[in-house]
Design a protein around this motif. Structure first.
Motif, short mmCIF file in Angstrom:
data_model
loop_
_atom_site.label_atom_id
_atom_site.label_comp_id
_atom_site.label_asym_id
_atom_site.label_seq_id
_atom_site.Cartn_x
_atom_site.Cartn_y
_atom_site.Cartn_z
N SER A 1 0.84 -1.21 0.00
CA SER A 1 0.00 0.00 0.00
C SER A 1 0.87 1.25 0.00
O SER A 1 0.56 2.23 -0.67
CB SER A 1 -0.94 -0.01 1.21
N ASN A 2 1.98 1.21 0.74
CA ASN A 2 2.98 2.28 0.69
C ASN A 2 3.99 1.90 -0.39
O ASN A 2 4.89 1.08 -0.17
CB ASN A 2 3.66 2.44 2.05
N PRO B 1 -0.12 8.22 -5.30
CA PRO B 1 0.74 7.83 -4.17
C PRO B 1 2.16 7.45 -4.57
O PRO B 1 3.03 7.37 -3.70
CB PRO B 1 0.00 6.62 -3.58
N THR C 1 -5.08 1.75 -7.37
CA THR C 1 -5.91 1.79 -6.16
C THR C 1 -5.31 1.02 -4.99
O THR C 1 -5.74 1.22 -3.85
CB THR C 1 -7.33 1.26 -6.46
N SER C 2 -4.32 0.16 -5.24
CA SER C 2 -3.67 -0.56 -4.14
C SER C 2 -2.69 0.33 -3.40
O SER C 2 -2.39 0.10 -2.23
CB SER C 2 -2.93 -1.79 -4.67
N ARG C 3 -2.17 1.33 -4.09
CA ARG C 3 -1.24 2.28 -3.45
C ARG C 3 -2.05 3.35 -2.72
O ARG C 3 -3.04 3.87 -3.25
CB ARG C 3 -0.34 2.95 -4.49
N THR C 4 -1.63 3.70 -1.52
CA THR C 4 -2.32 4.73 -0.75
C THR C 4 -1.36 5.84 -0.37
O THR C 4 -0.15 5.64 -0.27
CB THR C 4 -2.94 4.15 0.53
N ARG C 5 -1.91 7.01 -0.17
CA ARG C 5 -1.12 8.14 0.31
C ARG C 5 -0.86 7.98 1.82
O ARG C 5 -1.40 7.09 2.48
CB ARG C 5 -1.83 9.45 0.01
N ASN D 1 -4.60 8.39 4.26
CA ASN D 1 -4.33 7.09 3.60
C ASN D 1 -5.21 6.89 2.36
O ASN D 1 -5.62 5.77 2.05
CB ASN D 1 -4.54 5.94 4.58
N THR D 2 -5.48 7.98 1.66
CA THR D 2 -6.35 7.92 0.49
C THR D 2 -5.74 7.05 -0.61
O THR D 2 -4.57 7.23 -0.97
CB THR D 2 -6.58 9.34 -0.07
N PRO D 3 -6.49 6.11 -1.17
CA PRO D 3 -5.96 5.30 -2.27
C PRO D 3 -5.91 6.09 -3.57
O PRO D 3 -6.61 7.10 -3.73
CB PRO D 3 -6.95 4.14 -2.37
#
Length: 587
Positions: free
Chosen positions: A268-269, A340, A502-506, A512-514
């Protein structure tokens, strides 16, 4: 030294004499001093073959990275005032003026062919012995041989070979157009003897079944280019080597083996893939392993090169103000600067965010560089950096400037070699001579920088513990999406791209918005999306060639001829042997 080892080393020296015009004691030193005194042991011979992955070849900026990135719209190393002139050896890649006598090209050729010969040595050494791991070790050695050979064929169109199982076998030169099919068949034949990653003491730093799937997908994705290097367009729908489906069907098959296995997950990160402690992270399929705590070669160039000299992760570390990206690549992110993968702020343990926008006053000094005797560790943000930069100031005493309450003071930064020039990384380059990537001393701040890889300050500026992914899950999704798209399966391609987005998030600073999903996918969007996922990862040249972008002009690069799609055989090799034929355009 055993008779078998003498024979295999004679084979290696003979091959290297032809391939790189010399056989040095460098690899002997690696084997004897690092891998063990008895270099006839199968595990040591295999370790020597693996060593070439992380001993400069795939981790140093002046090897495969230079040839795969500096010759693209994604990266360049311009001359910056008094720095990085070096006889023009770096800017020739951006200006497309390299020739057979270019030293960076020769270095890359030498290191790749060292990898080939070390793999041949490993095959020869263990083939003459009986030991429990023989099938596995032989398969790994042959997998490494295929990996080094693939990259040599990709970059140079030719690769040296001598059958390691036949005494006095003739020296051969493989040609990419014919060799790619045999290479695919060889790797496919290895799969039964390879371990699944995590089994039989393997890990992503070993050539496993999953590494083979990644390599096979890569070879099939680029097979059409190998078959007709200078074509105006490529036949991506050619029948596969085994007659079952097309090249793109095979890419989909092998990438689906990896995606559907459940062994790997997307981070995700996004930037965790490039952290110092990324060893064994869930996206890693096959990596060049690095370690700060051994004598084995490691390198920090992927982080060190873009960082300015006055950007200091600790009082004992700094960048070198070298490489940057083109405005064309920067502008390709237009409308996606909230992606992200573009940028991420760092948060300290006490909750402090480093904003790098002029609002920072200080950050805690509680983060300490390992094994440094207590040096404070300043963490820069990650991703693509543009605009005015901020950070710690190094005092004449050799310590960071601190606040009264013991925190690291954050200041507006100026360039080290022009102390009145603000460290304002401008996305525009604006060379005085549009045909030459040369900056004056008053222009050394130009170019947006890539801080994708975490700077490892533990052991000086030159080494790092960051594993460099050669195949990771994000790239596998890119390969499958491209294969789907080339088959006209746009819905499936869009789905894969949206999985990545969409798997990566801020970061938590942005809840933590995708990433946002796309509604549609065309060729330009797909091309950009692959760049967003894989920038600064030794992939861009191959991508540009497949998409017909490699000849286009940008900044100081002119419109180029198709012969530049591969590099010349180094002049030293041509002078030493008549076995090679110089590539088209370089005679």
């Amino acid at each position: 030294m055993t008779r078998t080892l003498v024979k295999s080393k004679k084979l290696v020296c003979t091959l290297l004499t032809v391939a790189i015009a010399g056989c040095t004691n460098l690899e002997e030193k690696v084997i004897d001093e690092v891998l063990g005194s008895d270099s006839a042991k199968p595990e040591n011979a295999l370790a020597a073959a693996y060593n070439r992955l992380s001993n400069a070849t795939f981790v140093d900026h002046g090897n495969v990275f230079a040839l795969q990135e500096y010759a693209t719209d994604e990266a360049l190393l311009p001359t910056r005032g008094s720095d990085w002139g070096d006889g023009g050896r770096w800017r020739v890649f951006h200006e497309f003026t390299w020739g057979p006598d270019e030293g960076v090209i020769a270095t890359t050729w030498n290191n790749l062919t060292h990898g080939i010969t070390q793999s041949l040595t490993a095959i020869s050494t263990m083939n003459s012995q009986d030991f429990p791991e023989k099938p596995l070790f032989l398969a790994e050695s042959k997998g490494l041989l295929a990996f080094y050979t693939f990259h040599t064929l990709d970059l140079f169109g030719q690769a040296p070979y001598r059958d390691p199982l036949v005494e006095d076998a003739p020296f051969e030169v493989s040609q990419a157009a014919e060799a790619i099919d045999a290479l695919i068949q060889q790797v496919e034949a290895l799969i039964p003897d390879l371990a699944n990653v995590g089994e039989q003491s393997t890990h992503p730093g070993r050539f496993t079944k999953q590494a083979a799937y990644g390599l096979l997908a890569d070879m099939y994705l680029n097979r059409a280019v190998f078959k007709d290097r200078y074509a105006n367009s490529f036949n991506f729908s050619e029948q596969a080597v085994d007659g079952n489906g097309t090249d793109m069907d095979k890419v989909i098959h092998y990438t689906s083996e990896l995606i559907g296995s459940g062994q790997f997950q997307l981070e995700s990160n996004y930037f965790r893939n490039f952290d110092i402690d990324n060893a064994g992270r869930p996206e890693m399929i096959f990596v060049a392993s690095q370690d700060n705590n051994t004598l084995r070669g490691s390198d920090s160039d992927l982080a060190y090169m873009p960082m300015e000299r006055n950007q200091k992760p600790s009082p004992a570390n700094r960048g070198t103000n070298a490489s940057c990206i083109t405005p064309e690549f920067y502008d390709s992110w237009e409308g996606n600067f909230d992606d992200p993968r573009f940028h991420r702020h760092y948060q300290y343990d006490d909750g402090t965010w480093f904003m790098n926008d002029g609002t920072d006053v200080s950050v805690p000094a509680t983060s300490i560089v390992p094994n440094s005797g207590g040096l404070p560790w300043f963490h820069f943000n990650r991703g693509i950096m543009a605009g005015q930069q901020y950070g710690p100031t190094l005092l004449p005493s050799g310590t960071f400037e601190m606040t009264a309450d013991g925190r690291i003071k954050v200041n507006k930064l100026y360039c080290e070699k022009n102390t009145t020039l603000l460290m304002d990384f401008t996305p525009e380059l604006n060379f005085d001579n549009p045909a030459q990537s040369v900056f004056t001393q008053a222009q050394i701040n130009r170019g947006a920088r890539v801080f994708k890889w975490e700077f490892d300050p533990e052991n000086g500026n030159g080494t790092s513990g960051v594993d460099v992914p050669l195949y990771r899950l994000g790239g596998i999704y890119c390969m499958r999406a491209e294969a789907y798209f080339r088959k006209g399966m746009t819905v499936e391609a869009l789905a894969d791209i949206n999985v990545l987005r969409t798997s990566r998030t801020r970061e938590a600073l942005f809840d933590n918005t995708p990433g946002r999903a796309l509604d549609a996918l065309d060729e330009k969007t797909l091309y950009n999306e692959i760049g967003y996922e894989l920038y600064w990862e030794l992939n861009r040249r191959k991508q540009m060639i497949r998409f017909g972008k490699f000849e286009e002009a940008y900044t100081a690069k002119p419109v180029s001829e198709p012969f530049r799609r591969i590099y010349p055989i180094p002049q030293a090799t041509m002078d030493a042997s008549d076995a090679f034929t110089q590539n088209e355009g370089y005679q």
